[in-house]
Design a protein around this motif. Structure first.
Motif, PDB file in Angstrom:
ATOM      1  N   ILE A 211       0.912  -1.036   0.201  1.00  0.00           N
ATOM      2  CA  ILE A 211       0.094   0.098   0.118  1.00  0.00           C
ATOM      3  C   ILE A 211       1.107   1.364   0.108  1.00  0.00           C
ATOM      4  CG2 ILE A 211      -1.778   1.261   1.139  1.00  0.00           C
ATOM      5  CD1 ILE A 211      -2.890  -1.381   2.158  1.00  0.00           C
ATOM      6  N   SER A 212       2.215   1.102   0.835  1.00  0.00           N
ATOM      7  CA  SER A 212       2.728   2.411   0.782  1.00  0.00           C
ATOM      8  C   SER A 212       3.508   2.587  -0.565  1.00  0.00           C
ATOM      9  CB  SER A 212       4.194   2.172   1.724  1.00  0.00           C
ATOM     10  OG  SER A 212       5.031   3.253   1.562  1.00  0.00           O
ATOM     11  N   ASN A 213       4.034   1.708  -1.413  1.00  0.00           N
ATOM     12  CA  ASN A 213       4.354   1.781  -2.681  1.00  0.00           C
ATOM     13  C   ASN A 213       3.510   2.134  -3.795  1.00  0.00           C
ATOM     14  OD1 ASN A 213       6.789   0.784  -1.688  1.00  0.00           O
ATOM     15  ND2 ASN A 213       6.341  -1.262  -2.426  1.00  0.00           N
ATOM     16  N   LEU A 214       2.267   1.805  -3.408  1.00  0.00           N
ATOM     17  CA  LEU A 214       0.852   2.134  -4.356  1.00  0.00           C
ATOM     18  C   LEU A 214       0.875   3.711  -4.049  1.00  0.00           C
ATOM     19  CD1 LEU A 214      -1.274  -1.098  -4.242  1.00  0.00           C
ATOM     20  CD2 LEU A 214       0.013  -0.186  -6.194  1.00  0.00           C
ATOM     21  N   ARG A 215       0.719   4.171  -2.812  1.00  0.00           N
ATOM     22  CA  ARG A 215       0.374   5.334  -2.563  1.00  0.00           C
ATOM     23  C   ARG A 215       1.462   6.467  -3.312  1.00  0.00           C
ATOM     24  NH1 ARG A 215      -1.463   4.283   3.038  1.00  0.00           N
ATOM     25  NH2 ARG A 215      -3.557   4.192   3.116  1.00  0.00           N
ATOM     26  N   SER A 216       2.566   6.099  -2.905  1.00  0.00           N
ATOM     27  CA  SER A 216       3.856   6.979  -3.416  1.00  0.00           C
ATOM     28  C   SER A 216       3.671   7.033  -5.138  1.00  0.00           C
ATOM     29  CB  SER A 216       4.986   6.190  -3.294  1.00  0.00           C
ATOM     30  OG  SER A 216       5.300   6.147  -1.889  1.00  0.00           O
ATOM     31  N   ALA A 217       3.290   5.838  -5.799  1.00  0.00           N
ATOM     32  CA  ALA A 217       3.096   5.672  -7.011  1.00  0.00           C
ATOM     33  C   ALA A 217       1.817   6.749  -7.558  1.00  0.00           C
ATOM     34  CB  ALA A 217       2.953   4.187  -7.581  1.00  0.00           C
ATOM     35  N   MET A 218       0.876   6.708  -6.835  1.00  0.00           N
ATOM     36  CA  MET A 218      -0.350   7.329  -7.040  1.00  0.00           C
ATOM     37  C   MET A 218      -0.121   9.022  -6.883  1.00  0.00           C
ATOM     38  SD  MET A 218      -3.786   7.303  -5.021  1.00  0.00           S
ATOM     39  CE  MET A 218      -3.234   8.017  -3.526  1.00  0.00           C
ATOM     40  N   PHE A 219       0.607   9.259  -5.769  1.00  0.00           N
ATOM     41  CA  PHE A 219       0.906  10.657  -5.627  1.00  0.00           C
ATOM     42  C   PHE A 219       2.055  11.339  -7.037  1.00  0.00           C
ATOM     43  CE2 PHE A 219       0.238   9.815  -1.185  1.00  0.00           C
ATOM     44  CZ  PHE A 219      -1.055  10.461  -0.994  1.00  0.00           C
ATOM     45  N   ASP A 220       2.861  10.157  -7.143  1.00  0.00           N
ATOM     46  CA  ASP A 220       3.569  10.879  -8.408  1.00  0.00           C
ATOM     47  C   ASP A 220       3.121  10.869  -9.634  1.00  0.00           C
ATOM     48  OD1 ASP A 220       6.378  10.953  -9.125  1.00  0.00           O
ATOM     49  OD2 ASP A 220       6.122   9.036 -10.531  1.00  0.00           O
ATOM     50  N   ALA A 221       2.083   9.958  -9.918  1.00  0.00           N
ATOM     51  CA  ALA A 221       1.131  10.083 -11.020  1.00  0.00           C
ATOM     52  C   ALA A 221       0.320  11.351 -11.017  1.00  0.00           C
ATOM     53  CB  ALA A 221       0.425   8.948 -11.231  1.00  0.00           C
ATOM     54  N   SER A 222      -0.259  11.666  -9.850  1.00  0.00           N
ATOM     55  CA  SER A 222      -0.976  12.915  -9.685  1.00  0.00           C
ATOM     56  C   SER A 222      -0.255  14.130 -10.194  1.00  0.00           C
ATOM     57  CB  SER A 222      -1.593  12.830  -8.353  1.00  0.00           C
ATOM     58  OG  SER A 222      -2.445  13.930  -8.297  1.00  0.00           O
ATOM     59  N   GLU A 223       0.995  14.317  -9.521  1.00  0.00           N
ATOM     60  CA  GLU A 223       2.103  15.417  -9.738  1.00  0.00           C
ATOM     61  C   GLU A 223       2.368  15.706 -11.192  1.00  0.00           C
ATOM     62  OE1 GLU A 223       5.350  15.132  -7.250  1.00  0.00           O
ATOM     63  OE2 GLU A 223       4.152  15.415  -5.346  1.00  0.00           O
ATOM     64  N   LYS A 224       2.236  14.519 -11.655  1.00  0.00           N
ATOM     65  CA  LYS A 224       2.731  14.501 -13.226  1.00  0.00           C
ATOM     66  C   LYS A 224       1.509  14.729 -14.179  1.00  0.00           C
ATOM     67  CE  LYS A 224       6.751  11.447 -12.914  1.00  0.00           C
ATOM     68  NZ  LYS A 224       7.332  10.258 -13.467  1.00  0.00           N
ATOM     69  N   MET A 225       0.203  15.070 -13.506  1.00  0.00           N
ATOM     70  CA  MET A 225      -1.100  15.088 -14.377  1.00  0.00           C
ATOM     71  C   MET A 225      -1.539  13.791 -14.868  1.00  0.00           C
ATOM     72  SD  MET A 225      -1.005  19.107 -15.088  1.00  0.00           S
ATOM     73  CE  MET A 225       0.468  19.046 -15.901  1.00  0.00           C
ATOM     74  N   GLU A 226      -0.986  12.715 -14.473  1.00  0.00           N
ATOM     75  CA  GLU A 226      -1.173  11.390 -15.133  1.00  0.00           C
ATOM     76  C   GLU A 226      -2.611  10.702 -14.101  1.00  0.00           C
ATOM     77  OE1 GLU A 226       1.933   8.762 -14.832  1.00  0.00           O
ATOM     78  OE2 GLU A 226       3.048   9.633 -16.459  1.00  0.00           O
ATOM     79  N   TYR A 227      -3.688  11.559 -14.504  1.00  0.00           N
ATOM     80  CA  TYR A 227      -4.965  11.500 -13.427  1.00  0.00           C
ATOM     81  C   TYR A 227      -5.502   9.914 -13.659  1.00  0.00           C
ATOM     82  CZ  TYR A 227      -4.282  16.550 -12.879  1.00  0.00           C
ATOM     83  OH  TYR A 227      -3.614  17.483 -12.473  1.00  0.00           O
ATOM     84  N   GLU A 228      -5.368   9.601 -14.891  1.00  0.00           N
ATOM     85  CA  GLU A 228      -6.399   8.325 -15.349  1.00  0.00           C
ATOM     86  C   GLU A 228      -5.437   7.088 -14.497  1.00  0.00           C
ATOM     87  OE1 GLU A 228      -7.412   5.270 -19.089  1.00  0.00           O
ATOM     88  OE2 GLU A 228      -6.687   7.415 -19.429  1.00  0.00           O
TER      89      GLU A 228
END
Length: 614
Positions: A211-228
């Motif tokens: 879950i920790s790894n997935l959250r990090s990946a999610m925030f990273d994708a959000s910052e890069k505006m990869e919202y999907e």
């Protein structure tokens, strides 16, 4: 008494063993291996089996049966442990604790040996670079776990050798967002490998890390505006969290542990494992055991650790065992370290939360064992009735079976008993007992004729259904007279057999030679249960009549005891001690018997008892 020649021969063999580590194989007179053991020093261990008064029950039982010895020397005790497991699987010795099911349990395989791995069920563990998780003792649980992974992780499900030379149109799973479509070349190996890492963490119980790894990946994708992609990762986090919420927290230190509980009954047993991963109870596994009759709990746990954990693919850091199983597991620990490259801690809690978990594991093991034994018994009963129908060439399945036995004491107080089994189980409402009217002395065939005639006449007169099968406790003579009684009522076609005690042979009406069947078959076990139950029921009735007769005779010899007082005494002592064993205080408690008469009865009983001794 043991044959001295066998003992001398074994002692000569033992002289050649020396102080080497290895395995020894005890054989019976037929040359069949009945026990496999390991030892650090073969000679010392094997010699102990030749002591008929050994304190260990299993050693004493083996002493009776052993006739020959074989052995295999090894370099270390660890090698002996591994060899012992192999030899037990090969010979299936009756005195060894062993996993009951010989079948291979299913595993979940993550095919990490290929570029785009799959997750699937298999019963074959291969050393080919793939990762295996299990074994699962419940196939349904394994399938549920696979379905859960496929629902959370969009891993491919179609067998293909990827990457393809020419990309193809993806299947329906891609359009349902349950696969990333590697067959079409939609995803790189690097991104797909991240998905596989997530699956491995999930199967290893490392959900916090996942879950920790997935959250990090999610925030990273959000910052890069990869919202999907961020939304996709968020949904996966929610699915995993929903699973974690259903799992009970049992360890605040977040440890990976297996808690083992044992239940046993005679020769059968059950080991249950509570699997704790990341401090949460993730599931349980239950394993049936056999060969426990003469085994200590230390030996049972030791054998299971060897057979299960040395073949496991994903080990916890800690094993929790009861204090009573505390033993020397050095060779097991060395084998684990050698195979997996890390040590496995074994703990024996005496109190606290871990002790409570041990009790929980033991309770679950008891429930699993009871459920298995009941299921086995029900299955055997059904098989037994089908075997009876086939072997006895019966028209219908023998659902109602009656068995009859004659009981007397040197010809006196003759009685008969009849028991009824319905669907392979005792049906107490159908039990009957009879006083013999037409015969005196020892005449079992004649008495059997009388009882069967009375029973069948009653059924015919009352218009009650006849049994599907009648079993006579006895050989051809008793069976012939029973058949005569049936023929006299024009019921000659009623299925009837005789079961002889000496050789467990089955007789058929009109045939002098008996038939022999496998005495260990469900059919023969059911017939023996019927015969033994009829015998028990008849003997108890015969003893009851003899007791009443003895009491009556004794009281008739005492003056001042009329019919009313005699019945009062009989009623009082019928369910207690015999009158001749009664104390003076007990006699005074009998209604209608005063202190003077109680003393008179007591001393008269003592006089009669002293006369018997003289």
């Amino acid at each position: 008494m043991k044959d001295p020649f066998i003992i001398n021969t074994l002692q000569e063999k033992i002289k050649n063993l020396g102080a080497l580590p290895g395995c020894y194989l005890w054989k019976n007179h037929e040359g069949k291996v009945i026990y496999v053991g390991k030892a650090l020093k073969l000679q010392n261990r094997v010699r102990s089996y030749l002591n008929p008064n050994h304190k260990d029950r299993k050693t004493r039982a083996l002493y009776i049966e052993i006739s020959d010895l074989d052995w295999i020397a090894t370099r270390t005790e660890k090698e002996a442990l591994l060899l012992e497991a192999t030899l037990i699987k090969k010979h299936y010795p009756k005195f060894n604790v062993r996993l009951k099911d010989d079948k291979k349990y299913p595993y979940l395989c993550v095919s990490t040996g290929e570029d785009y791995p799959m997750v699937y069920l298999t019963r074959k563990v291969k050393d080919n670079g793939d990762r295996f998780f299990g074994p699962f003792t419940d196939v349904k649980a394994a399938r549920d776990s696979l379905e859960l992974i496929h629902r959370i992780f969009p891993v491919r499900k179609t067998k293909l050798k990827l990457p393809l030379a020419k990309p193809q149109r993806p299947c329906l799973n891609f359009f349902m967002k349950r696969c990333l479509g590697p067959c079409q070349g939609n995803i790189s190996k690097e991104v797909y490998s991240e998905l596989i890492s997530e699956i491995l963490n999930f199967l290893e119980g490392k959900k916090e890390k996942l879950i920790s790894n997935l959250r990090s990946a999610m925030f990273d994708a959000s910052e890069k505006m990869e919202y999907e992609r961020a939304q996709f990762l968020k949904e996966r986090i929610e699915k995993i969290n929903s699973i974690r919420e259903k799992q009970t927290v049992v360890s605040i230190d977040g440890a990976d542990e297996d808690i083992l509980g044992l239940a046993r009954k005679e020769n059968e047993g059950q080991i249950l494992i509570l699997e704790v991963r990341g401090g949460r109870l993730e599931g349980k596994k239950s394993f049936p055991l056999t060969g426990l009759e003469y085994s200590t709990e230390e030996e049972i746990y030791g054998s299971f650790l060897r057979d299960y954990y040395l073949n496991a693919t994903n080990l916890p850091a800690i094993l929790i065992l009861p204090i009573l199983a505390k033993s020397n597991y050095d060779s097991f620990s060395e084998a684990i370290l050698d195979k997996f490259g890390f040590g496995l801690k074994i703990k024996f809690p005496e109190s606290g939360p871990k002790k409570s978990l041990l009790r929980l594991a033991e309770k679950n093991a008891e429930l699993s064992l009871t459920e298995r034994l009941l299921a086995t018994k029900l299955r055997d009963q059904t098989v037994a009735m089908r075997e009876l129908q086939e072997k006895l060439k019966l028209k219908d399945l023998p659902r109602t079976i009656e068995c009859y036995d004659i009981s007397h004491f040197q010809g006196s107080s003759p009685v008969a008993s009849g028991v009824m089994f319905v669907d392979g189980k005792p049906y107490k409402s159908g039990y009957r007992r009879y006083k013999i009217r037409g015969y005196e002395g020892i005449n079992d065939p004649g008495m059997m004729h009388e009882v069967i005639g009375r029973r069948l006449s009653h059924l015919v007169n009352e218009n009650e259904p006849l049994p599907d099968l009648i079993v006579i406790d006895g050989g051809i003579t008793q069976l012939s007279r029973a058949a005569e009684a049936a023929n006299a009522l024009d019921l000659g076609s009623i299925p009837m057999i005789g079961l002889a005690k000496k050789r467990e042979e089955v007789y058929f009406p009109g045939e002098n030679l008996p038939y022999s069947f496998d005495i260990h078959s469900p059919m023969m076990r059911l017939l023996r249960m019927l015969r033994d139950e009829a015998h028990r029921f008849g003997v108890s009735y015969q003893r009851e009549l003899r007791k009443k007769k003895t009491l009556k005779t004794l009281l008739d010899e005492i003056q001042d005891i009329g019919e009313v007082r005699r019945k009062s005494i009989l009623r009082f002592f019928q369910s207690k001690k015999k009158v001749e064993e009664a104390s003076l205080a007990e006699l005074k408690e009998v209604p209608g018997i005063g202190s003077v008469l109680a003393e008179k009865i007591f001393f008269k009983i003592q006089d009669l008892k002293s006369q018997k001794v003289q």
